[in-house]
Design a protein around this motif. Structure first.
Motif, PDB file in Angstrom:
ATOM      1  N   GLY A  12       0.837  -1.211   0.000  1.00 18.94           N
ATOM      2  CA  GLY A  12       0.000   0.000   0.000  1.00 18.94           C
ATOM      3  C   GLY A  12       0.865   1.251   0.000  1.00 18.94           C
ATOM      4  N   VAL A  13       1.048   1.845   1.178  1.00 18.81           N
ATOM      5  CA  VAL A  13       1.830   3.082   1.290  1.00 18.81           C
ATOM      6  C   VAL A  13       3.061   2.854   2.171  1.00 18.81           C
ATOM      7  N   GLY A  14       2.818   2.378   3.414  1.00 22.61           N
ATOM      8  CA  GLY A  14       3.921   2.199   4.362  1.00 22.61           C
ATOM      9  C   GLY A  14       4.893   1.112   3.918  1.00 22.61           C
ATOM     10  N   GLY A  15       4.349   0.001   3.389  1.00 20.79           N
ATOM     11  CA  GLY A  15       5.200  -1.128   2.972  1.00 20.79           C
ATOM     12  C   GLY A  15       6.218  -0.692   1.930  1.00 20.79           C
ATOM     13  N   TYR A  32       5.673  -8.682  -0.383  1.00 15.03           N
ATOM     14  CA  TYR A  32       4.569  -9.583  -0.735  1.00 15.03           C
ATOM     15  C   TYR A  32       3.255  -8.811  -0.674  1.00 15.03           C
ATOM     16  N   GLU A  33       2.521  -8.823  -1.769  1.00 11.97           N
ATOM     17  CA  GLU A  33       1.241  -8.092  -1.837  1.00 11.97           C
ATOM     18  C   GLU A  33       0.166  -9.075  -2.308  1.00 11.97           C
ATOM     19  N   CYS A  34      -0.998  -9.044  -1.633  1.00 13.54           N
ATOM     20  CA  CYS A  34      -2.026 -10.025  -2.013  1.00 13.54           C
ATOM     21  C   CYS A  34      -2.693  -9.686  -3.347  1.00 13.54           C
ATOM     22  N   ALA A  35      -2.756  -8.390  -3.706  1.00 11.58           N
ATOM     23  CA  ALA A  35      -3.381  -8.040  -4.990  1.00 11.58           C
ATOM     24  C   ALA A  35      -2.552  -8.625  -6.125  1.00 11.58           C
ATOM     25  N   PHE A  45      -5.386  10.934  -1.431  1.00  9.63           N
ATOM     26  CA  PHE A  45      -5.237  11.501  -0.103  1.00  9.63           C
ATOM     27  C   PHE A  45      -4.356  12.731  -0.155  1.00  9.63           C
ATOM     28  N   ARG A  46      -4.441  13.502   0.930  1.00 14.37           N
ATOM     29  CA  ARG A  46      -3.597  14.684   1.031  1.00 14.37           C
ATOM     30  C   ARG A  46      -2.266  14.263   1.643  1.00 14.37           C
ATOM     31  N   ILE A  47      -1.191  14.742   1.048  1.00 12.82           N
ATOM     32  CA  ILE A  47       0.137  14.495   1.609  1.00 12.82           C
ATOM     33  C   ILE A  47       0.611  15.819   2.184  1.00 12.82           C
ATOM     34  N   TYR A 104      -2.944  11.141  -6.019  1.00 15.07           N
ATOM     35  CA  TYR A 104      -3.813  10.059  -6.481  1.00 15.07           C
ATOM     36  C   TYR A 104      -3.089   8.759  -6.119  1.00 15.07           C
ATOM     37  N   ARG A 105      -3.752   7.935  -5.356  1.00 15.11           N
ATOM     38  CA  ARG A 105      -3.087   6.753  -4.803  1.00 15.11           C
ATOM     39  C   ARG A 105      -2.446   5.853  -5.881  1.00 15.11           C
ATOM     40  N   PRO A 106      -3.172   5.535  -6.982  1.00 14.58           N
ATOM     41  CA  PRO A 106      -2.520   4.682  -7.992  1.00 14.58           C
ATOM     42  C   PRO A 106      -1.232   5.307  -8.542  1.00 14.58           C
ATOM     43  N   LYS A 128      -0.880 -13.815  -0.893  1.00 12.34           N
ATOM     44  CA  LYS A 128      -1.670 -13.446   0.288  1.00 12.34           C
ATOM     45  C   LYS A 128      -1.150 -14.186   1.516  1.00 12.34           C
ATOM     46  N   VAL A 129      -0.732 -13.428   2.503  1.00 12.84           N
ATOM     47  CA  VAL A 129      -0.257 -14.050   3.752  1.00 12.84           C
ATOM     48  C   VAL A 129      -1.472 -14.560   4.515  1.00 12.84           C
ATOM     49  N   THR A 130      -1.405 -15.819   4.956  1.00 14.35           N
ATOM     50  CA  THR A 130      -2.532 -16.372   5.721  1.00 14.35           C
ATOM     51  C   THR A 130      -2.170 -16.565   7.187  1.00 14.35           C
ATOM     52  N   GLY A 312       2.339   1.441   9.890  1.00 12.72           N
ATOM     53  CA  GLY A 312       1.185   2.016   9.188  1.00 12.72           C
ATOM     54  C   GLY A 312      -0.124   1.655   9.860  1.00 12.72           C
ATOM     55  N   ASP A 313      -1.173   1.531   9.047  1.00 10.80           N
ATOM     56  CA  ASP A 313      -2.507   1.250   9.589  1.00 10.80           C
ATOM     57  C   ASP A 313      -2.543  -0.046  10.388  1.00 10.80           C
ATOM     58  N   ALA A 314      -1.698  -1.003  10.069  1.00 10.85           N
ATOM     59  CA  ALA A 314      -1.685  -2.266  10.822  1.00 10.85           C
ATOM     60  C   ALA A 314      -1.379  -1.995  12.292  1.00 10.85           C
ATOM     61  N   ALA A 324      -3.939  12.191   7.903  1.00  4.54           N
ATOM     62  CA  ALA A 324      -2.586  11.788   8.321  1.00  4.54           C
ATOM     63  C   ALA A 324      -2.301  10.285   8.328  1.00  4.54           C
ATOM     64  N   GLY A 325      -3.272   9.430   7.969  1.00  2.00           N
ATOM     65  CA  GLY A 325      -3.011   7.980   8.040  1.00  2.00           C
ATOM     66  C   GLY A 325      -1.876   7.567   7.122  1.00  2.00           C
ATOM     67  N   ALA A 326      -1.962   8.007   5.866  1.00  5.79           N
ATOM     68  CA  ALA A 326      -0.903   7.654   4.917  1.00  5.79           C
ATOM     69  C   ALA A 326       0.405   8.318   5.348  1.00  5.79           C
ATOM     70  N   GLY A 327       0.285   9.560   5.829  1.00  9.37           N
ATOM     71  CA  GLY A 327       1.482  10.272   6.288  1.00  9.37           C
ATOM     72  C   GLY A 327       2.192   9.523   7.408  1.00  9.37           C
ATOM     73  N   MET A 328       1.415   8.977   8.337  1.00  7.99           N
ATOM     74  CA  MET A 328       2.044   8.228   9.438  1.00  7.99           C
ATOM     75  C   MET A 328       2.702   6.951   8.911  1.00  7.99           C
TER      76      MET A 328
HETATM   77  C1  LIG Z   1     -11.861   8.047   3.270  1.00 13.22           C
HETATM   78  C2  LIG Z   1     -10.404   8.048   3.585  1.00 13.22           C
HETATM   79  C3  LIG Z   1      -9.672   9.218   3.358  1.00 13.22           C
HETATM   80  C4  LIG Z   1      -8.308   9.266   3.695  1.00 13.22           C
HETATM   81  N1  LIG Z   1      -7.611  10.435   3.486  1.00 13.22           N
HETATM   82  C5  LIG Z   1      -6.319  10.508   3.883  1.00 13.22           C
HETATM   83  C6  LIG Z   1      -5.556  11.727   3.710  1.00 13.22           C
HETATM   84  O1  LIG Z   1      -6.053  12.735   3.192  1.00 13.22           O
HETATM   85  N2  LIG Z   1      -4.249  11.735   4.117  1.00 13.22           N
HETATM   86  C7  LIG Z   1      -3.657  10.627   4.670  1.00 13.22           C
HETATM   87  O2  LIG Z   1      -2.471  10.698   5.031  1.00 13.22           O
HETATM   88  N3  LIG Z   1      -4.347   9.466   4.845  1.00 13.22           N
HETATM   89  C8  LIG Z   1      -5.650   9.374   4.461  1.00 13.22           C
HETATM   90  N4  LIG Z   1      -6.341   8.204   4.612  1.00 13.22           N
HETATM   91  C9  LIG Z   1      -5.675   7.060   5.268  1.00 13.22           C
HETATM   92  C10 LIG Z   1      -4.777   6.264   4.341  1.00 13.22           C
HETATM   93  O3  LIG Z   1      -5.462   5.825   3.193  1.00 13.22           O
HETATM   94  C11 LIG Z   1      -4.224   5.061   5.114  1.00 13.22           C
HETATM   95  O4  LIG Z   1      -3.795   5.470   6.383  1.00 13.22           O
HETATM   96  C12 LIG Z   1      -3.021   4.465   4.373  1.00 13.22           C
HETATM   97  O5  LIG Z   1      -3.442   3.913   3.148  1.00 13.22           O
HETATM   98  C13 LIG Z   1      -2.344   3.389   5.233  1.00 13.22           C
HETATM   99  O6  LIG Z   1      -1.275   2.829   4.525  1.00 13.22           O
HETATM  100  P1  LIG Z   1      -0.758   1.353   4.842  1.00 13.22           P
HETATM  101  O7  LIG Z   1       0.358   1.101   3.913  1.00 13.22           O
HETATM  102  O8  LIG Z   1      -0.539   1.200   6.296  1.00 13.22           O
HETATM  103  O9  LIG Z   1      -1.988   0.401   4.500  1.00 13.22           O
HETATM  104  P2  LIG Z   1      -2.764   0.226   3.123  1.00 13.22           P
HETATM  105  O10 LIG Z   1      -2.603   1.407   2.255  1.00 13.22           O
HETATM  106  O11 LIG Z   1      -4.146  -0.191   3.489  1.00 13.22           O
HETATM  107  O12 LIG Z   1      -2.022  -0.989   2.413  1.00 13.22           O
HETATM  108  C14 LIG Z   1      -2.116  -2.315   2.883  1.00 13.22           C
HETATM  109  C15 LIG Z   1      -1.678  -3.245   1.765  1.00 13.22           C
HETATM  110  O13 LIG Z   1      -1.546  -4.561   2.280  1.00 13.22           O
HETATM  111  C16 LIG Z   1      -2.129  -5.487   1.386  1.00 13.22           C
HETATM  112  N5  LIG Z   1      -2.541  -6.647   2.177  1.00 13.22           N
HETATM  113  C17 LIG Z   1      -3.545  -6.713   3.090  1.00 13.22           C
HETATM  114  N6  LIG Z   1      -3.623  -7.938   3.631  1.00 13.22           N
HETATM  115  C18 LIG Z   1      -2.641  -8.676   3.045  1.00 13.22           C
HETATM  116  C19 LIG Z   1      -2.224 -10.032   3.183  1.00 13.22           C
HETATM  117  N7  LIG Z   1      -2.847 -10.883   4.024  1.00 13.22           N
HETATM  118  N8  LIG Z   1      -1.191 -10.476   2.428  1.00 13.22           N
HETATM  119  C20 LIG Z   1      -0.541  -9.627   1.566  1.00 13.22           C
HETATM  120  N9  LIG Z   1      -0.918  -8.327   1.384  1.00 13.22           N
HETATM  121  C21 LIG Z   1      -1.942  -7.850   2.124  1.00 13.22           C
HETATM  122  C22 LIG Z   1      -3.304  -4.714   0.780  1.00 13.22           C
HETATM  123  O14 LIG Z   1      -3.730  -5.269  -0.453  1.00 13.22           O
HETATM  124  C23 LIG Z   1      -2.694  -3.317   0.630  1.00 13.22           C
HETATM  125  O15 LIG Z   1      -2.034  -3.151  -0.599  1.00 13.22           O
HETATM  126  C24 LIG Z   1      -7.684   8.123   4.264  1.00 13.22           C
HETATM  127  C25 LIG Z   1      -8.418   6.930   4.460  1.00 13.22           C
HETATM  128  C26 LIG Z   1      -9.759   6.894   4.118  1.00 13.22           C
HETATM  129  C27 LIG Z   1     -10.539   5.608   4.356  1.00 13.22           C
END
Ligand SMILES: Cc1cc2nc3c(=O)[nH]c(=O)nc-3n(C[C@H](O)[C@H](O)[C@H](O)COP(=O)(O)OP(=O)(O)OC[C@H]3O[C@@H](n4cnc5c(N)ncnc54)[C@H](O)[C@@H]3O)c2cc1C
Length: 413
Positions: A12-15, A32-35, A45-47, A104-106, A128-130, A312-314, A324-328
């Motif tokens: 996603g972002v943090g990985g 490793y990414e499940c997608a 999101f906003r950075i 734009y996330r993509p 996909k990690v199980t 990250g979100d985990a 700030a979720g992506a930022g963190m």
């Molecule tokens: C409505 C909304 C608006 C937001 N706006 C903002 C914003 O403006 N600014 C900001 O900073 N943040 C924003 N966020 C938060 C931000 O999107 C998340 O905090 C950020 O994406 C977290 O990144 P991450 O890498 O921790 O997790 P994710 O981006 O969720 O990535 C997790 C990755 O792990 C993969 N994965 C999951 N399970 C497995 C598995 N078992 N095996 C292998 N791969 C797996 C997933 O496919 C995914 O690619 C917003 C969130 C939402 C819902």
């Protein structure tokens, strides 16, 4: 020189940020990414400047990747009366130190993946990690295969499969802590510009516009090299409860994410809003409407166990009201990379993971608290203080400083 064999779960972002930073240090990193596709999915999101600075340190310039500098906006009440406007000069000198952009996330994922492969990260999509064995630092995948590593970095998002191996999943799980859902969709800018009702919203080239009602908000901002507007429309959760068969559920609260919703239901939810906002819903492709339950996780007691660490979100999903979720997640990635240089002894790894947690915990706790408050914040001083706290931070510098302090402590003891 010791180089670690590192497995990162989640692209996603943090990985990707952690993987990139660690590969740039010279470590052997596999992500490793499940997608199955690495094309990148999701909305925008906003950075803020703090995370922009981190991305630049990794060699990623989001503006070159199509992110839009957040230099102008118009804030309105629910019926469309303008309550504030802002315009800032686009100062490239400032941008070099970090600026606020709409990404734009993509596009961001493509940039990160591109840099990762140049830095030598091995990318394994469709894995996909199980399960995780934290005693053996081993991952098992849905095809039955297993791998072992010196270090596992779990960046698998808010519905992490690794978190329950580290903390009690019956206590720490994603919760609807402020009872909001969010509708997300995008509209091409050209569509907004060519419609007689909505064109004025983007004349003067505003990069952001918002409508704020009592319990509902619509935030729109420009992304994708100014080609699209991304919409986040929040409202009380009960108004858009998942009722469709494509809803995915997770967690004890059975919160739903990424479920569809009809145009008529959306119009009902925002019926008292500015007719231009309603017109935007009509201009959008309703097939693209997606509703997310806005969840966060209470502070968990530990982020790592042995040689497995959550980022990250985990580790600390927060509500999006603080932008700030992506930022963190980005800050986590560069902090971890700073603390784990090439040559680090395996025996010192656990200590560094604890140091990582010590550094990051107070900052994300403050972001979590503010993001909850911001779901209803009105006080401009509270908002201004938060902006300064968030954007003014230098995660890299902080990590370097804390590492020095910790080494000095070790030497003197
Ligand atoms: C409505 C909304 C608006 C937001 N706006 C903002 C914003 O403006 N600014 C900001 O900073 N943040 C924003 N966020 C938060 C931000 O999107 C998340 O905090 C950020 O994406 C977290 O990144 P991450 O890498 O921790 O997790 P994710 O981006 O969720 O990535 C997790 C990755 O792990 C993969 N994965 C999951 N399970 C497995 C598995 N078992 N095996 C292998 N791969 C797996 C997933 O496919 C995914 O690619 C917003 C969130 C939402 C819902």
């Amino acid at each position: 020189m010791t180089l670690l064999n590192i497995a990162v779960v989640g692209g996603g972002v943090g990985g990707p940020c952690a993987a990139l930073g660690l590969a740039q240090n010279g470590h052997h990193v596999t992500l490793y990414e499940c997608a199955t596709s690495t094309d990148g999915v999701g909305f925008a999101f906003r950075i803020t400047p703090n995370s922009d600075r981190c991305l630049r340190s990794l060699g990623v310039d989001t503006v070159l990747g199509g992110a839009v500098i957040a230099n102008s906006g118009r804030l309105m009440d629910a019926v469309g009366l303008v309550t504030a406007e802002f315009r800032e000069n686009t100062d490239l000198g400032k941008a070099k130190k970090g600026t606020s952009v709409f990404a734009y996330r993509p596009s961001l994922q493509r940039q990160l993946l591109d840099r990762m492969s140049k830095a030598g990260v091995v990318l394994k999509p469709g894995m996909k990690v199980t399960s995780v064995d934290v005693d053996d630092t081993t991952l098992t995948f849905d095809d039955g295969s297993t791998i072992s590593a010196d270090l596992i970095i779990a960046a698998d998002g808010v519905h992490s499969i690794v978190r329950p191996c580290i903390v009690d999943a019956s206590i720490y799980y994603p919760k609807l802590s402020t009872d909001h859902n969010c509708l997300r969709f995008t509209i091409p800018k050209q569509t907004i510009l060519t419609d007689s009702i909505t064109s004025k919203l983007v004349d003067g080239d505003y990069k952001m516009f918002t409508w704020k009602g009592d319990e509902k908000r619509i935030i729109a901002y420009s992304v994708d090299a100014d080609r699209q507007y991304n919409f986040n429309a929040t409202h009380p959760a009960h108004m858009s409860k998942a009722e469709t068969s494509n809803a995915d559920y997770n967690g004890e609260d059975a919160v739903a994410y990424n479920h569809s919703i009809s145009l008529s239901r959306v119009e009902e939810i925002y019926s008292e809003f500015d007719p231009r906002a309603i017109r935007l819903f009509e201009l959008a492709d309703p097939e693209g409407f997606r509703v997310w339950s806005l969840v966060d996780i209470d502070e968990i007691p530990q982020w790592s166990k042995h040689h497995t660490v959550l980022i990250g979100d985990a580790a600390h999903a927060v509500l999006p009201f603080g932008f700030a979720g992506a930022g963190m997640a980005i800050e986590d990635g560069v902090t971890l990379a700073t603390l784990l240089p090439a040559g680090l002894r395996i025996d010192d790894l656990e200590g560094r993971l604890k140091l990582f947690e010590t550094i990051r915990r107070p900052r994300v706790a403050r972001v979590r608290d503010f993001s909850r408050i911001m779901s209803n914040a009105e006080d401009p001083k509270t908002i201004q203080d938060y902006r300064e706290f968030l954007g003014g931070h230098d995660a890299l510098e902080h990590a370097r400083m804390e590492m020095e302090v910790s080494s000095e402590r070790k030497t003197s003891s």
